[in-house]
Design a protein around this motif. Structure first.
Motif, short mmCIF file in Angstrom:
data_model
loop_
_atom_site.label_atom_id
_atom_site.label_comp_id
_atom_site.label_asym_id
_atom_site.label_seq_id
_atom_site.Cartn_x
_atom_site.Cartn_y
_atom_site.Cartn_z
N LEU A 13 2.15 -0.34 -9.71
CA LEU A 13 2.84 -0.87 -10.72
C LEU A 13 2.64 -2.30 -10.57
CD1 LEU A 13 5.33 1.40 -8.24
CD2 LEU A 13 4.94 0.81 -10.68
N ALA A 14 1.85 -3.23 -10.16
CA ALA A 14 1.88 -4.62 -9.93
C ALA A 14 0.84 -4.79 -10.80
CB ALA A 14 0.72 -4.62 -8.58
N ALA A 15 0.15 -3.82 -11.07
CA ALA A 15 -0.72 -3.97 -12.26
C ALA A 15 -0.02 -3.77 -13.75
CB ALA A 15 -2.52 -3.59 -12.64
N GLU A 16 1.17 -2.78 -13.39
CA GLU A 16 1.73 -2.50 -15.51
C GLU A 16 2.53 -3.60 -15.92
OE1 GLU A 16 4.44 0.87 -13.92
OE2 GLU A 16 2.79 2.20 -14.50
N GLY A 17 2.32 -3.70 -16.98
CA GLY A 17 3.10 -4.73 -17.82
C GLY A 17 2.16 -6.04 -18.10
N GLY A 18 0.81 -6.59 -17.39
CA GLY A 18 0.35 -6.98 -17.21
C GLY A 18 -0.97 -7.03 -18.31
N ARG A 19 -2.40 -8.31 -18.41
CA ARG A 19 -3.51 -7.65 -19.12
C ARG A 19 -4.58 -7.93 -17.84
NH1 ARG A 19 -4.92 -12.97 -21.32
NH2 ARG A 19 -3.34 -14.33 -20.81
N THR A 20 -4.05 -7.25 -16.18
CA THR A 20 -5.43 -7.86 -15.69
C THR A 20 -5.38 -6.06 -15.26
OG1 THR A 20 -3.81 -9.69 -14.65
CG2 THR A 20 -5.38 -8.70 -13.00
N ILE A 21 -6.72 -6.11 -14.94
CA ILE A 21 -7.20 -4.39 -14.99
C ILE A 21 -7.37 -4.11 -13.09
CG2 ILE A 21 -9.97 -5.59 -15.53
CD1 ILE A 21 -9.93 -2.49 -16.05
N ALA A 22 -7.09 -3.50 -12.48
CA ALA A 22 -7.37 -3.82 -11.36
C ALA A 22 -8.67 -2.48 -10.92
CB ALA A 22 -6.17 -2.71 -10.38
N LEU A 23 -9.06 -3.09 -10.17
CA LEU A 23 -10.61 -2.10 -9.52
C LEU A 23 -10.96 -1.89 -8.63
CD1 LEU A 23 -12.42 -4.15 -11.95
CD2 LEU A 23 -12.08 -1.67 -12.83
N LEU A 24 -11.19 -0.55 -7.63
CA LEU A 24 -11.14 -0.23 -6.02
C LEU A 24 -12.50 -0.30 -5.91
CD1 LEU A 24 -9.42 -1.19 -3.71
CD2 LEU A 24 -8.70 1.52 -3.78
N MET A 25 -13.18 0.07 -5.48
CA MET A 25 -14.25 0.53 -5.10
C MET A 25 -13.92 1.43 -3.86
SD MET A 25 -17.56 -0.19 -4.78
CE MET A 25 -19.49 0.65 -3.95
N ARG A 26 -14.06 2.60 -3.50
CA ARG A 26 -13.51 3.16 -2.54
C ARG A 26 -15.09 3.72 -1.62
NH1 ARG A 26 -8.30 5.37 -2.80
NH2 ARG A 26 -8.04 6.07 -0.31
N ARG A 27 -15.04 2.96 -0.90
CA ARG A 27 -15.66 3.51 0.33
C ARG A 27 -15.39 4.86 1.76
NH1 ARG A 27 -19.92 0.08 0.02
NH2 ARG A 27 -19.57 -1.90 -0.66
N PRO A 28 -16.42 5.64 1.97
CA PRO A 28 -16.61 6.21 3.27
C PRO A 28 -15.33 6.31 4.27
CG PRO A 28 -18.51 7.12 2.17
CD PRO A 28 -17.87 5.53 1.71
N ALA A 29 -14.76 6.87 4.29
CA ALA A 29 -13.75 5.98 5.43
C ALA A 29 -14.45 6.20 7.13
CB ALA A 29 -12.44 7.10 5.89
N ARG A 30 -14.89 7.08 6.86
CA ARG A 30 -15.83 7.95 7.86
C ARG A 30 -17.25 8.59 7.38
NH1 ARG A 30 -11.89 11.82 7.59
NH2 ARG A 30 -12.05 13.59 7.21
N GLU A 31 -18.63 8.89 8.32
CA GLU A 31 -19.58 9.87 7.86
C GLU A 31 -18.97 10.92 6.90
OE1 GLU A 31 -23.71 9.82 6.92
OE2 GLU A 31 -22.46 7.65 7.65
#
Length: 249
Positions: free
Chosen positions: A148-166
């Motif tokens: 929702l924060a990204a919508e309407g703007g021109r800033t791309i949001a990139l989230l790197m997901r790391r494992p929560a546990r092994e």
């Protein structure tokens, strides 16, 4: 009756006045037709959240996923905010895929909640080309807030997901992200003469809004942030043969 051509010209002038002459692209293409043509938006939507995870826990896969993100940010406009939990980014490596340290703004967060809050604030600022974060835990509510924060703007949001546990899958939990990717380092094909080929990545689009997933192997991003399709060995041999002939001459 008004002339349609005049009305069209007037609308264009008004749009230019509203945006200072800048026309926002709806998506950021990879520049690889075989890849962009399979994406619903013809690239990565700029006003949206995109998630990336390394396929495995191997350091090579982690580096591939990180550089994949950096290459995307390198092709976006303006400054880039990168929010981290640990100081392990290697600036010379990022610059090799086109992301100069002069464009980077680093922010260090104490936990995932703080990291996601900083990302959201950066997206709402509207003065950044990309906002990147690395988190272990981000539920549907958190990712929806980023979207929702990204919508309407021109800033791309990139989230790197790391494992929560092994052994856990970073992309197993539901998310509001428009695209979700897995990235791995793939064996490169050495050039016959030089002996070292361009690194390769295995990209797996796990999910995309409005389209299907797919798997594709590409050559890693170059100094402009652009990846490429692997060149056929026949082409490589032809290039190498030409180089050898020129040296012999």
């Amino acid at each position: 009756m008004p002339d349609p051509a005049v009305l069209h010209q007037l609308r264009e002038q008004l749009r230019a006045m509203e945006t200072g002459g800048f026309r926002r692209r709806p998506a950021l293409p990879f520049g690889v037709e075989a890849l962009d043509s399979r994406l619903a938006s013809g690239g990565l939507r700029l006003d949206a959240l995109h998630e990336v995870a390394a396929i495995g826990t191997d350091m090579a896969d982690d580096c591939a996923a990180t550089l994949f993100l950096a290459g995307i940010a390198a092709r976006a406009w303006g400054p880039v905010l990168w929010v981290v939990r640990r100081r392990d980014l290697f600036a010379p490596g990022l610059s090799q895929v086109g992301l100069s340290h002069k464009r980077l703004i680093y922010a260090e967060a104490g936990d995932d909640a703080e990291l996601l809050a900083i990302m959201e604030e950066g997206l709402r600022h509207r003065g950044l080309g990309a906002v990147i974060g690395e988190a272990r835990r981000a539920d549907m509510t958190a990712t929806r807030r980023l979207q929702l924060a990204a919508e309407g703007g021109r800033t791309i949001a990139l989230l790197m997901r790391r494992p929560a546990r092994e052994g856990s899958d970073p992309l197993a939990a539901p998310s509001a992200a428009v695209t979700r990717w897995r990235v791995a380092s793939a064996p490169s094909t050495p050039l016959p003469v030089e002996g070292v080929g361009r690194p390769r990545w295995r990209l797996e689009l796990v999910r995309q809004k409005g389209g299907e997933g797919f798997v594709m192997e590409v050559e890693a991003s170059d100094e402009t942030g652009r990846c490429a399709l692997p060149a056929p060995m026949a082409d490589r041999k032809a290039v190498a043969g030409g180089s050898a002939s020129r040296r012999a001459a």
